[in-house]
Motif scaffolding. Structure first.
Motif, PDB file in Angstrom:
ATOM      1  N   GLY A  48       0.853  -1.183   0.000  1.00 32.93           N
ATOM      2  CA  GLY A  48       0.000   0.000   0.000  1.00 32.93           C
ATOM      3  C   GLY A  48       0.883   1.224   0.000  1.00 32.93           C
ATOM      4  N   CYS A  49       0.754   2.071  -1.029  1.00 36.41           N
ATOM      5  CA  CYS A  49       1.664   3.206  -1.180  1.00 36.41           C
ATOM      6  C   CYS A  49       1.576   4.193  -0.028  1.00 36.41           C
ATOM      7  N   ASN A  50       0.433   4.223   0.674  1.00 36.39           N
ATOM      8  CA  ASN A  50       0.297   5.165   1.782  1.00 36.39           C
ATOM      9  C   ASN A  50       0.718   4.561   3.117  1.00 36.39           C
ATOM     10  N   GLY A  51       1.254   3.320   3.073  1.00 35.80           N
ATOM     11  CA  GLY A  51       1.718   2.668   4.304  1.00 35.80           C
ATOM     12  C   GLY A  51       0.609   2.070   5.121  1.00 35.80           C
ATOM     13  N   LYS A  52      -0.631   2.012   4.591  1.00 34.16           N
ATOM     14  CA  LYS A  52      -1.763   1.491   5.357  1.00 34.16           C
ATOM     15  C   LYS A  52      -2.338   0.236   4.738  1.00 34.16           C
ATOM     16  N   GLY A  53      -1.572  -0.455   3.908  1.00 36.62           N
ATOM     17  CA  GLY A  53      -2.053  -1.665   3.267  1.00 36.62           C
ATOM     18  C   GLY A  53      -2.124  -2.825   4.224  1.00 36.62           C
ATOM     19  N   SER A  54      -2.657  -3.962   3.745  1.00 30.41           N
ATOM     20  CA  SER A  54      -2.893  -5.120   4.608  1.00 30.41           C
ATOM     21  C   SER A  54      -1.610  -5.784   5.070  1.00 30.41           C
ATOM     22  N   ALA A  55      -0.512  -5.549   4.400  1.00 32.60           N
ATOM     23  CA  ALA A  55       0.727  -6.220   4.777  1.00 32.60           C
ATOM     24  C   ALA A  55       1.489  -5.482   5.860  1.00 32.60           C
ATOM     25  N   ALA A  56       1.025  -4.285   6.226  1.00 32.94           N
ATOM     26  CA  ALA A  56       1.749  -3.534   7.254  1.00 32.94           C
ATOM     27  C   ALA A  56       0.809  -2.615   8.003  1.00 32.94           C
ATOM     28  N   LYS A  57       1.108  -2.425   9.283  1.00 32.59           N
ATOM     29  CA  LYS A  57       0.351  -1.465  10.083  1.00 32.59           C
ATOM     30  C   LYS A  57       1.221  -0.222  10.227  1.00 32.59           C
ATOM     31  N   GLY A  58       0.993   0.730   9.371  1.00 30.49           N
ATOM     32  CA  GLY A  58       1.836   1.923   9.365  1.00 30.49           C
ATOM     33  C   GLY A  58       1.765   2.692  10.660  1.00 30.49           C
ATOM     34  N   ASP A  59       0.607   2.694  11.322  1.00 34.73           N
ATOM     35  CA  ASP A  59       0.459   3.483  12.535  1.00 34.73           C
ATOM     36  C   ASP A  59       0.690   2.655  13.792  1.00 34.73           C
ATOM     37  N   GLY A  60       0.991   1.372  13.628  1.00 33.10           N
ATOM     38  CA  GLY A  60       1.263   0.514  14.775  1.00 33.10           C
ATOM     39  C   GLY A  60       0.043   0.165  15.597  1.00 33.10           C
ATOM     40  N   ALA A  61      -1.152   0.461  15.095  1.00 36.63           N
ATOM     41  CA  ALA A  61      -2.378   0.193  15.844  1.00 36.63           C
ATOM     42  C   ALA A  61      -2.644  -1.306  15.948  1.00 36.63           C
ATOM     43  N   ILE A  62      -3.229  -1.718  17.062  1.00 35.12           N
ATOM     44  CA  ILE A  62      -3.673  -3.101  17.242  1.00 35.12           C
ATOM     45  C   ILE A  62      -5.039  -3.235  16.583  1.00 35.12           C
ATOM     46  N   ARG A  63      -5.165  -4.197  15.683  1.00 37.52           N
ATOM     47  CA  ARG A  63      -6.393  -4.354  14.908  1.00 37.52           C
ATOM     48  C   ARG A  63      -7.372  -5.288  15.630  1.00 37.52           C
ATOM     49  N   ILE A  64      -8.520  -4.756  15.944  1.00 36.03           N
ATOM     50  CA  ILE A  64      -9.536  -5.488  16.715  1.00 36.03           C
ATOM     51  C   ILE A  64     -10.821  -5.614  15.900  1.00 36.03           C
ATOM     52  N   GLY A  65     -11.397  -6.808  15.879  1.00 37.73           N
ATOM     53  CA  GLY A  65     -12.726  -7.014  15.313  1.00 37.73           C
ATOM     54  C   GLY A  65     -13.680  -7.388  16.433  1.00 37.73           C
ATOM     55  N   ILE A  66     -14.712  -6.584  16.656  1.00 35.63           N
ATOM     56  CA  ILE A  66     -15.667  -6.828  17.747  1.00 35.63           C
ATOM     57  C   ILE A  66     -17.008  -7.272  17.166  1.00 35.63           C
ATOM     58  N   ILE A  67     -17.485  -8.415  17.612  1.00 36.35           N
ATOM     59  CA  ILE A  67     -18.787  -8.947  17.189  1.00 36.35           C
ATOM     60  C   ILE A  67     -19.679  -9.014  18.415  1.00 36.35           C
ATOM     61  N   ASN A  68     -20.840  -8.363  18.325  1.00 37.30           N
ATOM     62  CA  ASN A  68     -21.696  -8.213  19.500  1.00 37.30           C
ATOM     63  C   ASN A  68     -23.152  -8.137  19.058  1.00 37.30           C
ATOM     64  N   ASN A  69     -24.051  -8.208  20.001  1.00 35.69           N
ATOM     65  CA  ASN A  69     -25.448  -7.899  19.732  1.00 35.69           C
ATOM     66  C   ASN A  69     -25.599  -6.382  19.603  1.00 35.69           C
ATOM     67  N   PRO A  70     -26.608  -5.897  18.903  1.00 36.64           N
ATOM     68  CA  PRO A  70     -26.751  -4.448  18.718  1.00 36.64           C
ATOM     69  C   PRO A  70     -27.108  -3.745  20.026  1.00 36.64           C
ATOM     70  N   PRO A  71     -26.688  -2.494  20.194  1.00 37.02           N
ATOM     71  CA  PRO A  71     -26.987  -1.764  21.430  1.00 37.02           C
ATOM     72  C   PRO A  71     -28.480  -1.583  21.671  1.00 37.02           C
ATOM     73  N   SER A  72     -29.278  -1.626  20.620  1.00 39.33           N
ATOM     74  CA  SER A  72     -30.728  -1.478  20.756  1.00 39.33           C
ATOM     75  C   SER A  72     -31.386  -2.684  21.415  1.00 39.33           C
ATOM     76  N   GLU A  73     -30.646  -3.778  21.576  1.00 38.55           N
ATOM     77  CA  GLU A  73     -31.200  -4.993  22.183  1.00 38.55           C
ATOM     78  C   GLU A  73     -31.733  -4.735  23.592  1.00 38.55           C
ATOM     79  N   SER A  74     -30.991  -3.945  24.365  1.00 42.15           N
ATOM     80  CA  SER A  74     -31.370  -3.727  25.773  1.00 42.15           C
ATOM     81  C   SER A  74     -30.476  -2.653  26.372  1.00 42.15           C
ATOM     82  N   GLY A  75     -30.842  -2.195  27.563  1.00 38.46           N
ATOM     83  CA  GLY A  75     -30.000  -1.256  28.291  1.00 38.46           C
ATOM     84  C   GLY A  75     -28.664  -1.885  28.643  1.00 38.46           C
ATOM     85  N   TYR A  76     -28.694  -3.167  28.971  1.00 41.80           N
ATOM     86  CA  TYR A  76     -27.454  -3.885  29.260  1.00 41.80           C
ATOM     87  C   TYR A  76     -26.526  -3.819  28.058  1.00 41.80           C
ATOM     88  N   ARG A  77     -27.080  -4.128  26.877  1.00 45.60           N
ATOM     89  CA  ARG A  77     -26.241  -4.187  25.690  1.00 45.60           C
ATOM     90  C   ARG A  77     -25.695  -2.812  25.315  1.00 45.60           C
TER      91      ARG A  77
END
Length: 321
Positions: A20-49
């Motif tokens: 990636g010419c801008n340093g943000k391609g899939s082969a490198a994390k230019g900004d050093g950020a930790i990549r997180i994928g969060i899977i959850n129920n929607p917030p509209s489900e309840s006050g708890y959610r």
């Protein structure tokens, strides 16, 4: 010389496509950020959610060094597809609160093969322990046991129960249903109706309205979250049926939203079971330190009786405003 320059340019072009010419391609994390994928129920489900989602978004933020992708759904197949996409995207971690306990084995095996670490939160799933790093969860079965023990301690002359269930197959539904099912099977309590409202207030109201219209006697509403308990109470109020402390119907909910605990304090409800939504900081500590103290970290929770509840309890344990 012209030939050498051409070869070098070609190599640089290929490298640009890969990284990636801008340093943000899939082969490198230019900004050093930790990549997180969060899977959850929607917030509209309840006050708890809503509180749970807010907690995750607050801890796993860009300001704290994370690049986060989120996916919210009440449907397990949609969550599975999202997890597969996160694996393709090459996240470092997947944080998962599953809509249902089954069906996750293959996807989590793919995550492990890809070197992606998985943390469960809020709910357990039926997979081998080696497929996730740790589970930071509520003990849903204990929540059900605690609630039913409280109900039995009320020593009612009879127990005719409207049981309003959450999303079927979820860890919360299975845990909160289990203890009550044992009483139904033993004949110590009567199942007037047992039906899912999928955490929805309006659907819960319809269930109770149907029982009222049938003329069948009941004296307990056991709703597996606060929103469904609220819907049930709306049906009782419209029919002129008293409820709560000194009322004709015992009302029970779960999650401990502040507005629900205020209903207990006012004597309109009888019981609310705590379910802590705050798992993000515990998971982050394990990610940052690399230390996992236990495969399963259980949140400390309790049940609240309207006759014993105080404003201090609401201030300490209540969710939301």
């Amino acid at each position: 010389m012209k030939k050498i320059v051409t070869v070098v340019a070609a190599v640089l072009a290929a490298a640009c496509l890969f990284v990636g010419c801008n340093g943000k391609g899939s082969a490198a994390k230019g900004d050093g950020a930790i990549r997180i994928g969060i899977i959850n129920n929607p917030p509209s489900e309840s006050g708890y959610r809503a509180a749970n989602v807010k907690d995750m978004e607050t801890v796993f933020s860009k300001a704290n060094g994370y690049e986060v992708k989120t996916y919210y759904s009440l449907k397990n197949d949609e969550q599975l597809n999202a997890a597969s996409q996160f694996i393709t995207d090459g996240v470092d971690y997947i944080l998962l609160s599953a809509a249902a306990t089954d069906g996750w084995d293959s996807v989590l095996k793919n995550a492990k093969k890809a070197g992606i670490k998985v943390f469960l939160f809020d709910r357990m799933i039926n997979v081998s322990e080696d497929l996730y790093e740790a589970a930071v969860v509520s003990d849903m079965a204990n929540q059900g046991d605690t609630a039913v023990a409280w109900l039995k301690a009320q020593n009612l002359a009879s127990y005719n129960v409207i049981h309003i269930q959450g999303a079927m197959g979820s860890d919360a539904q299975l845990g909160r249903t289990g203890a009550l099912d044992k009483e139904f099977a033993a004949g110590t309590m009567k199942k007037v109706v047992q039906q899912t409202a999928t955490w929805d207030e309006a659907e819960a109201k319809k269930i109770v309205e149907s029982v009222i219209n049938s003329g069948e006697k009941f004296n307990v509403v056991y709703a597996e979250n606060d929103g469904m308990a609220k819907g049930a109470v709306a049906a009782l109020d419209e029919a002129g049926i008293t409820h709560g402390v000194n009322g004709d119907v015992v009302v029970m909910g779960f999650d401990c939203n502040k507005w629900a605990l205020r209903e207990l304090l006012a004597g309109n409800w009888n019981y609310d079971g705590q379910c802590s939504p705050f798992q993000a900081a515990v998971i982050e500590n394990m990610i940052k330190t690399g230390k996992v103290p236990s495969k399963k970290v259980i949140s400390e929770e309790k049940g609240f009786d309207a006759k014993k509840l105080t404003q201090a309890d609401i201030d300490t344990y209540g969710l939301g405003d």
